[in-house]
Every structure is written in structure tokens, then in C-alpha cells.
Motif scaffolding. Structure first.
Motif, PDB file in Angstrom:
ATOM      1  N   ALA A  23       0.841  -1.199   0.000  1.00  0.00           N
ATOM      2  CA  ALA A  23       0.000   0.000   0.000  1.00  0.00           C
ATOM      3  C   ALA A  23       0.878   1.253   0.000  1.00  0.00           C
ATOM      4  N   ARG A  24       1.965   1.240   0.773  1.00  0.00           N
ATOM      5  CA  ARG A  24       2.877   2.376   0.800  1.00  0.00           C
ATOM      6  C   ARG A  24       3.485   2.618  -0.594  1.00  0.00           C
ATOM      7  N   ALA A  25       3.892   1.536  -1.240  1.00  0.00           N
ATOM      8  CA  ALA A  25       4.545   1.653  -2.547  1.00  0.00           C
ATOM      9  C   ALA A  25       3.600   2.172  -3.627  1.00  0.00           C
ATOM     10  N   ARG A  26       2.314   1.858  -3.487  1.00  0.00           N
ATOM     11  CA  ARG A  26       1.355   2.237  -4.522  1.00  0.00           C
ATOM     12  C   ARG A  26       0.596   3.522  -4.200  1.00  0.00           C
ATOM     13  N   ALA A  27       0.809   4.078  -3.031  1.00  0.00           N
ATOM     14  CA  ALA A  27       0.010   5.222  -2.588  1.00  0.00           C
ATOM     15  C   ALA A  27       0.215   6.456  -3.450  1.00  0.00           C
ATOM     16  N   ALA A  28       1.458   6.786  -3.740  1.00  0.00           N
ATOM     17  CA  ALA A  28       1.737   8.022  -4.468  1.00  0.00           C
ATOM     18  C   ALA A  28       1.053   8.051  -5.826  1.00  0.00           C
ATOM     19  N   ALA A  29       0.948   6.893  -6.474  1.00  0.00           N
ATOM     20  CA  ALA A  29       0.302   6.834  -7.791  1.00  0.00           C
ATOM     21  C   ALA A  29      -1.181   7.179  -7.711  1.00  0.00           C
ATOM     22  N   ARG A  30      -1.740   7.086  -6.512  1.00  0.00           N
ATOM     23  CA  ARG A  30      -3.159   7.419  -6.334  1.00  0.00           C
ATOM     24  C   ARG A  30      -3.337   8.740  -5.592  1.00  0.00           C
ATOM     25  N   GLY A  31      -2.247   9.486  -5.482  1.00  0.00           N
ATOM     26  CA  GLY A  31      -2.327  10.794  -4.847  1.00  0.00           C
ATOM     27  C   GLY A  31      -2.453  10.744  -3.339  1.00  0.00           C
ATOM     28  N   LEU A  32      -2.003   9.649  -2.733  1.00  0.00           N
ATOM     29  CA  LEU A  32      -2.112   9.479  -1.287  1.00  0.00           C
ATOM     30  C   LEU A  32      -0.737   9.509  -0.639  1.00  0.00           C
TER      31      LEU A  32
END
Length: 390
Positions: A23-32
Motif C-alpha cells: 500500500a505504501r509503494a502504490r500510494a503516491a500513484a493514487r495521490g495518497l
């Protein structure tokens, strides 16, 4: 055996770490925010049993957590956010053969019970329910700024249910239920105070010739008993009796779910109207009955209604109060000989039957009365209850 595990239990620690890291690794791609995403993921799944957490892939669990966090990112103050959807890889980052309910709300009593009632009322099974209560700090626009710390307590629910073909209808039903929870919880203390106020009014009426003193005192004792955690108050209203025998709602007296004048407790059918008219014309100070309107809070089924007469300074009846809600489990498990109103019914039935209390018939009669359904005892008149018991 299904054992709830904390995030530090060996059975789920490695899985939870993997989900949070993804979730941490994919968060930035979703603006989080990545750190917030990891913390939120741990909170969301930290209370699940090991088997429940492992029922979906790490990628799907991470995608679901990010989807809930994105949904929770903004929320207007004092409102519940609700949505029901079928997960898809393109829109939510994971796919599933079931529907999902997501709810973000201020934390308060009765939330899980009320949500469960609404879902099961539609004959939908709950497969998984994750319900962390988090500290959430938001800015003036309702944007989630940080988790934990001095933030307000918010309830987050992610519920996997059977596939529903009516997601919007379910979402609207949940909004109604959560709205009523908010109203009932917000006015809970005021409704309890109103019950005690009504008990005091009955006591005062007894000294002014307002009716049979013992009946008034017993009705007052019942209200004090109900207020003492034996009744979950959901609504309250006051009515004034008009000269033509009709009732007029007194403005500004609505509390809980009865704040809205449009909310009715009874359908306008002849039988119900006759019962209420008979009560208004009788000398009885209190009436217990079931509402035609089902409860959306805490438990399903018809609500219980307590109708209490109001008396003027001259001791004459001038109107009534109505309390709607649910008797608590302690009320159903208490002996009827310890419950005001019921204890008088029991004593009168035992005396009328004339059985030796120490004999077989006397003991059998008491056992029947002790185990008789409480709802029927509350609502049955003495003659009906006597006929059933004997």
C-alpha cells in the motif's frame, strides 16, 4: 475456532507487513501519502482474524485499503459518507465477485448493529467486516490531514457482502439508518431527562386528584425503571388534547428520530386509531404498544412505544408524551415481579387465580408468568394475560 488477532500476532504479522508495504509503494500513484497509507492499512486490517486477512491476495488487500483511504480522504463535518459498489481492477485497483460497502462516520454507539440490520434486512450475507476506529485530523474543508494524535474519533467500515443488484438502494437505506443513529445518540440525554420529567409530572398529578394514586405512582416508577438503562430511547414527542378529542403535536418537542414532523410511529389504520382513542378516554396514565414503524437503530423489528398522559395544574389530562425506542436485553431478562406495571399484573393474576403459592398449580402459574414473552406481558390487558396464563 475463529480467534481475533492483533497486528503483532505471528499468524498475521508477516502478511500485514506485506500488505502495508505494498500500500505504501502504490500510494503516491493514487495521490495518497505513503506513510498515511501504510498506517491506515494496518488499522483497517489489524483486527481481522488470520484466516480473514488471508482470504484475499496481498495485492487485493492493498488495493482495497487504498480505495477506502481515498474515499475517506474528504468528509464534511457531521455527515456519514456511504457507498456500495462492485470492485473492478480499473477503478479500484482490485476485482472481486462480491459487493463492497464503505462507510466513514463520526464514531458513536450502535453503528455496527444498525448497519448490519440494514444489510441483513435485504437478505444479503456479510462475508467480512473490517471496522477500525481511527483518530482523524481534518482541516476546515474536511480534508484528512493526519491520522492519530488529537484527531476526532472516526468509524471506518469496509464490508464485503453478497453481490447486490441494487447498490444505490442499499446505500440510501444505510444513510437513513446512520442518520437516525446520529439523531438518537445526539438527543439521548435529553430523552432520558424527558422520561424523568414525565415521572415527576405523574407524581404531581397524584397529589392533585389526577387519577388513581397507585396507578400514577406505578406509571412513574415504570418510567424511572425504563430510564435506568432498561430502554434505549430513540424518539420523543408531546401532544396536546383538543376539545374535539384530537391530538395536536406541540412544536419544538420532537427529539431523536421524531424531530422530523413527517416521521410517524403509527399507520393511520382504524385499529391503531381506536386503541389510541380508547387510551385517551380511559383513566389509565400509561400505555405500552408496538410501533408500525420498524427500527433502523441497533435492532430491527417494530419499535416499542411508551405513551404517558400529561396533566394540568388542576389534575385534569391535557395531553400526552410518546417515547419510542427498544427495551434493552436486561429488561427482557429481568423478573416481571421486579418490573413496575408487570409486577402489579403478576400480583393481580396470582390473587385472582387463588392457587396456593406453595402448591403445584401456584408454582406452575408463577413459572408461566416468569417465562412469558415480555412484549406480550407489556401490551396485554389483565384479562387477556390471565386467560393465557391459566
Amino acid at each position: 475456532m475463529d480467534v481475533r488477532s492483533s497486528p503483532t500476532d505471528p499468524a498475521i504479522a508477516s502478511t500485514l507487513d506485506a500488505v502495508a508495504d505494498l500500500a505504501r509503494a502504490r500510494a503516491a500513484a493514487r495521490g495518497l501519502d505513503p506513510d498515511m497509507a501504510a498506517s491506515f492499512t494496518r488499522a483497517l486490517y489489524g483486527g481481522l482474524a488470520a484466516d480473514d486477512l488471508a482470504a484475499a491476495s496481498i495485492a487485493d488487500r492493498a488495493g482495497a485499503a487504498l480505495t477506502v483511504l481515498d474515499f475517506a480522504r474528504t468528509r464534511p463535518a457531521g455527515e456519514a459518507k456511504v457507498r456500495v459498489y462492485d470492485p473492478s481492477l480499473e477503478r479500484h485497483g482490485y476485482a472481486a465477485p462480491y459487493s463492497v460497502v464503505e462507510i466513514v462516520n463520526d464514531d458513536m454507539p450502535f453503528l455496527v448493529d444498525s448497519v448490519t440490520v440494514e444489510i441483513t434486512r435485504r437478505e444479503l450475507a456479510i462475508r467480512l467486516l473490517a471496522h477500525p476506529v481511527i483518530g482523524a485530523r481534518r482541516d476546515a474543508a474536511g480534508l484528512l490531514v493526519a491520522l492519530g494524535g488529537d484527531g476526532g474519533r472516526e468509524s471506518v467500515m469496509r464490508i464485503e457482502i453478497d453481490h447486490t443488484t441494487e447498490p444505490e438502494a442499499l446505500a440510501e437505506g444505510l444513510r437513513v439508518a446512520l442518520g437516525e443513529v446520529r439523531l438518537a445518540v445526539g438527543d439521548w440525554l435529553k430523552m432520558r431527562a424527558a422520561a424523568l420529567e414525565a415521572a415527576l409530572e405523574l407524581g404531581a398529578a397524584s397529589g392533585r386528584g389526577g387519577g388513581e394514586p397507585k396507578a400514577l405512582e406505578e406509571a412513574a416508577s415504570f418510567l424511572r425503571w425504563a430510564e435506568d438503562n432498561h430502554f434505549t430511547f430513540l424518539g420523543h414527542r408531546r401532544y396536546r388534547y383538543a376539545a374535539d378529542g384530537t391530538r395536536a403535536l406541540i412544536d419544538g418537542t420532537g427529539l431523536g428520530i421524531l424531530r422530523d414532523r413527517a416521521v410517524r410511529m403509527f399507520d393511520p389504520h382504524p385499529a391503531g386509531g381506536a386503541a389510541m382513542t380508547a387510551f385517551a378516554r380511559s383513566t389509565a396514565p400509561i400505555l405500552l404498544l408496538k410501533s408500525d414503524r420498524p427500527s433502523h437503530v441497533h435492532r430491527g423489528g417494530a419499535m416499542d412505544v411508551i405513551v404517558v398522559k400529561s396533566y394540568g395544574d388542576d389534575g385534569k389530562v391535557v395531553g400526552e408524551r410518546r417515547f419510542c425506542g427498544l427495551f434493552t436485553s436486561s429488561a427482557y431478562h429481568a423478573s416481571p415481579r421486579d418490573i413496575p406495571l408487570l409486577r402489579r399484573k403478576v400480583a393481580q393474576i396470582v390473587a385472582r387465580a387463588g392457587f396456593d403459592p406453595a402448591g403445584h398449580d401456584g408454582k406452575a402459574l408463577l413459572n408461566i408468568l416468569e417465562t412469558h414473552p415480555r412484549d406480550e406481558m407489556f401490551q396485554s390487558d389483565d384479562d387477556t394475560l390471565y386467560a393465557i396464563a391459566t
